[in-house]
Enzyme design. Structure first.
Site, mmCIF file in Angstrom:
data_model
loop_
_atom_site.group_PDB
_atom_site.id
_atom_site.type_symbol
_atom_site.label_atom_id
_atom_site.label_comp_id
_atom_site.label_asym_id
_atom_site.label_seq_id
_atom_site.Cartn_x
_atom_site.Cartn_y
_atom_site.Cartn_z
ATOM 1 C CD GLN A 226 33.354 46.894 -48.091
ATOM 2 O OE1 GLN A 226 32.942 46.884 -46.929
ATOM 3 N NE2 GLN A 226 33.795 47.993 -48.669
ATOM 4 C CG ASP A 323 35.261 51.010 -54.427
ATOM 5 O OD1 ASP A 323 35.871 50.747 -53.372
ATOM 6 O OD2 ASP A 323 34.142 51.518 -54.443
ATOM 7 C CD GLU A 516 37.065 58.244 -48.211
ATOM 8 O OE1 GLU A 516 36.936 58.875 -49.255
ATOM 9 O OE2 GLU A 516 36.520 57.143 -48.033
ATOM 10 C CD GLU A 532 32.771 55.634 -57.886
ATOM 11 O OE1 GLU A 532 32.225 54.855 -57.106
ATOM 12 O OE2 GLU A 532 32.808 55.452 -59.119
#
Ligand SMILES: *[C@@H]1O[C@H](CO)[C@@H](O)[C@H](O)[C@H]1NC(C)=O
Ligand SMILES: *[C@@H]1O[C@H](CO)[C@@H](O)[C@H](O)[C@H]1NC(C)=O
Ligand SMILES: *[C@@H]1O[C@H](CO)[C@@H](O)[C@H](O)[C@H]1NC(C)=O
Ligand SMILES: *[C@@H]1O[C@H](CO)[C@@H](O)[C@H](O)[C@H]1NC(C)=O
Ligand SMILES: *[C@@H]1O[C@H](CO)[C@@H](O)[C@H](O)[C@H]1NC(C)=O
Ligand SMILES: *[C@@H]1O[C@H](CO)[C@@H](O)[C@H](O)[C@H]1NC(C)=O
Ligand SMILES: *[C@@H]1O[C@H](CO)[C@@H](O)[C@H](O)[C@H]1NC(C)=O
Ligand SMILES: *[C@@H]1O[C@H](CO)[C@@H](O)[C@H](O)[C@H]1NC(C)=O
Ligand SMILES: *[C@@H]1O[C@H](CO)[C@@H](O)[C@H](O)[C@H]1NC(C)=O
Length: 590
Positions: A226, A323, A516, A532
């Site tokens: 990451q 993502d 988040e 997702e």
């Protein structure tokens, strides 16, 4: 075992479009349970039967029996039965696995205090109470690895780490990589230095064992990293503590981590004015991400594109930290056109730049090694120059991602494009840069929303697009302007910080939770949506950002009141005259 491994690998080629390729996934070289957690028949069956809404749940479940026994039991029961009965499969899972998260224990983070001194200096009563509340939340987010994992690593997807850590929260029940930078910032604001030090030791232990830091602390993350924030974490810890003896012990692992990016993630960019070596994200994995297995199967199903290439780009995007986002889509619309390996990203190269500058500094003052310090300084200067040459677009007045396929910049606005400001990856004498970037953001209406800067202005239903704003990205923008040489930009930083803090506060006041990501539109901000999985509560980096901002601006930030807003200010900056007016005080100061 070897035979089963090869057979299972063949099965893992799961090609929905009839394409074949050599499968790369987490495997026997880094884990003994790859045929449970990274590929294999059970993972496939559980996802095809849709036993769990969230694909991640199954791969977080510890085994009751060793992997070979589990696979043999599965074969004995389900081999050749055609379509697997979901009720029988659910029973098999219940009999062979513990619930997700069973291998993690709650803890009190080291150095926790209910009233840390720095937070007590926050002047506004409501904000101070909120900060103390978030300080408490560290205890809810503290985890340690149960002894069972050490005794029997093969029964767990969790990778053992020696110390307790702070998790993001919700489905993110293990340590993550780049989240930790903002978590560490928050721990430092909470004066939990020992807890921060233990997080650093965990990341060091990943580097010592794997030569890099995985995306997160599970075996199924072992084929990707990451954004490289380990070295910045070390720097922040050093700045807060000046703990030379501790930081010195981390330097070898810091170099080893950078070496991973140097060895596996560089790319050459040829432009008319020269050839440049830069960095891109590039995971070798070319199977469905185990924690998003259903989603990646469905994506492959929706296109004729070669599945391995598609999956490899999906895994690579997970490595970017973003993502998913239209930023990575060739057509700027649909996930199936994802081409992240063709993108040379501004932010990754900025982080590398910062890593080089930090190593220059730490080898000088902590490592006491001026030879190494000089080597890193030379690399830093070269890389900083390359970053300007490849990314800065004079017409747009901004750093823009470079697309290798199109051989051109992507002119679309993404909030992460402020990364070179945040990482100081431009020459300090170039004091107009921050103003140029501010203008670019303003032209793209980034400052026109009530509760913060959205990740993009494209409403794509992806989580890294409009209308979601992300804590750490808003923090990077704020810090980028705050650290600039321009007093006006420093004021804009304060205005943006006020906006982000108030937006988060309203959601917290209404829901008693941190999230988040946040929907930045509207008077009553909502947790974000899209992507997702459902929006997650907790939340590590959001809490860290708020605590850091409240400490930075604790003497003057308030929960309500008549401070100027960024949308109202800044008008004077766009006009040419305004620019000149801005420059004058800088000359006087110099
Ligand atoms: C797999 O298990 C064997 C035998 O227990 C052990 O020696 C080896 O280190 C393990 N490999 C990994 C990658 O954990
Ligand atoms: C899965 O999602 C559906 C629809 O949102 C919900 O009704 C169901 O309870 C969920 N199942 C589990 C196991 O969480
Ligand atoms: C299940 O099938 C695989 C090949 O598909 C075979 O290798 C294995 O021996 C079979 N197991 C049982 C228990 O029949
Ligand atoms: C540890 O392993 C034992 C034996 O397998 C099991 O009974 C227990 O529930 C496990 N505990 C945890 C926390 O995983
Ligand atoms: C440095 O940090 C380590 C780990 O937190 C701690 O054990 C040690 O006491 C610290 N040393 C100083 C001088 O603060
Ligand atoms: C793939 O598409 C087929 C037919 O269009 C459908 O039946 C199947 O459920 C899809 N699989 C996934 C994983 O979406
Ligand atoms: C810079 O931006 C302009 C305007 O968007 C664009 O036409 C040009 O191609 C970009 N330069 C590069 C090198 O991509
Ligand atoms: C984004 O698009 C969705 C679907 O088209 C729509 O429902 C939603 O209102 C849009 N959001 C905003 C903030 O425009
Ligand atoms: C917090 O919520 C209460 C009602 O639950 C409301 O009275 C108060 O004004 C809110 N505070 C802020 C700053 O939004």
């Amino acid at each position: 075992m070897i035979l089963r491994f090869i057979l299972a690998l063949a099965v893992t080629a799961l090609s929905v479009n009839g394409w074949t390729c050599n499968v790369v996934m987490c495997d026997h070289t880094n884990t003994n349970n790859s045929q449970i957690y990274c590929g294999g028949d059970i993972l496939k069956a559980v996802n095809e039967a849709n036993l769990f809404n969230d694909s991640k749940e199954f791969v977080d479940m510890p085994l009751k029996f060793d992997p070979d026994t589990t696979i043999a039991d599965f074969e004995a029961e389900f081999n050749g039965t055609g379509k697997i009965d979901p009720v029988k499969l659910q029973k098999f899972v219940n009999d062979h696995f513990y619930p997700a998260g069973h291998e993690l224990e709650q803890c009190v983070p080291a150095g926790y205090s209910p009233k840390p001194g720095k937070l007590m200096t926050i002047v506004d009563d409501s904000l101070r109470d909120w900060a103390l509340n978030l300080n408490n939340v560290w205890s809810h987010l503290c985890r340690k690895v149960s002894d069972n994992v050490t005794l029997h690593p093969e029964l767990h997807s969790l990778i053992e780490v020696p110390h307790e850590f702070i998790i993001p929260g919700g489905r993110f029940r293990e340590p993550y990589y780049w989240d930790a930078y903002w978590i560490v910032k928050g721990l430092l604001a909470s004066e939990m230095y020992e807890a921060a030090a233990r997080m650093l030791l965990n990341y060091k232990s990943y580097v010592d064992r794997f030569g890099f830091i995985p995306n997160g602390g599970r075996v199924y993350y072992l084929q990707r990293s990451q954004p490289p924030m380990y070295i910045p974490m070390i720097y922040e810890f050093y700045e807060a503590t000046k703990n030379v003896s501790f930081v010195r012990k981390l330097l070898a692992s810091a170099e080893a981590e950078l070496n991973f990016w140097d060895t596996h993630r560089t790319v050459d960019v040829s432009l008319p004015h020269g050839d440049y070596t830069l960095y891109r994200y590039n995971s070798a994995s070319n199977v469905p991400r185990p924690e998003a297995f259903k989603e990646d199967m469905a994506t492959a199903n929706a296109t004729d594109r070669q599945s391995c290439d598609l999956w490899s780009n999906l895994a690579t995007t997970a490595e970017t930290g973003y993502d998913f986002s239209t930023r990575w889509f060739a057509d700027k619309k649909s996930l199936v056109t994802i081409e992240t390996k063709n993108v040379v990203p501004v932010d990754l190269n900025s982080f590398i730049c910062w890593n080089l500058e930090i190593l220059t500094f730490l080898f000088e003052y902590v490592g006491m090694d001026t030879v190494k310090s000089d080597q890193y300084r030379q690399r830093y200067i070269t890389h900083r120059r390359n970053l300007q040459k490849v990314f800065f677009n004079e017409t747009e007045g901004a750093w823009l991602d470079y697309n290798l396929r199109e051989k051109a910049h992507n002119p679309t606005f993404y909030a992460s494009l402020a990364a070179p400001l945040f990482t100081n990856c431009y020459e300090k004498l170039d004091s107009n840069k921050a103003v140029q970037i501010y203008d670019f953001f303003k032209r793209h209406k980034a400052f026109e929303f009530t509760s913060g800067v959205p990740q993009s202005t494209i409403n794509s239903s992806q989580q890294w697009d409009f209308p979601n704003g992300w804590s750490h990205v808003n923090h990077m923008i704020i810090e980028g302007f705050r650290k600039s040489n321009s007093p006006q930009m420093q004021e804009e930083a304060f205005a943006l910080a006020t906006k982000w803090v108030r937006g988060n506060y309203k959601v917290f006041n209404a829901t008693k939770h941190m999230y988040e990501k946040y929907d930045v539109v509207g008077d009553i901000p909502q947790p974000g949506a899209g992507g997702e999985y459902n929006v997650q509560e907790g939340f590590g980096w959001s809490n860290g950002v708020i605590l850091d901002l409240l400490v930075t601006y604790g003497d003057r930030i308030s929960v309500s009141g008549g401070d100027k807003t960024t949308a109202a200010a800044g008008a004077y900056i766009s006009s040419g005259l305004g620019l000149i007016a801005l420059m004058i005080p800088m000359f006087l100061r110099a």
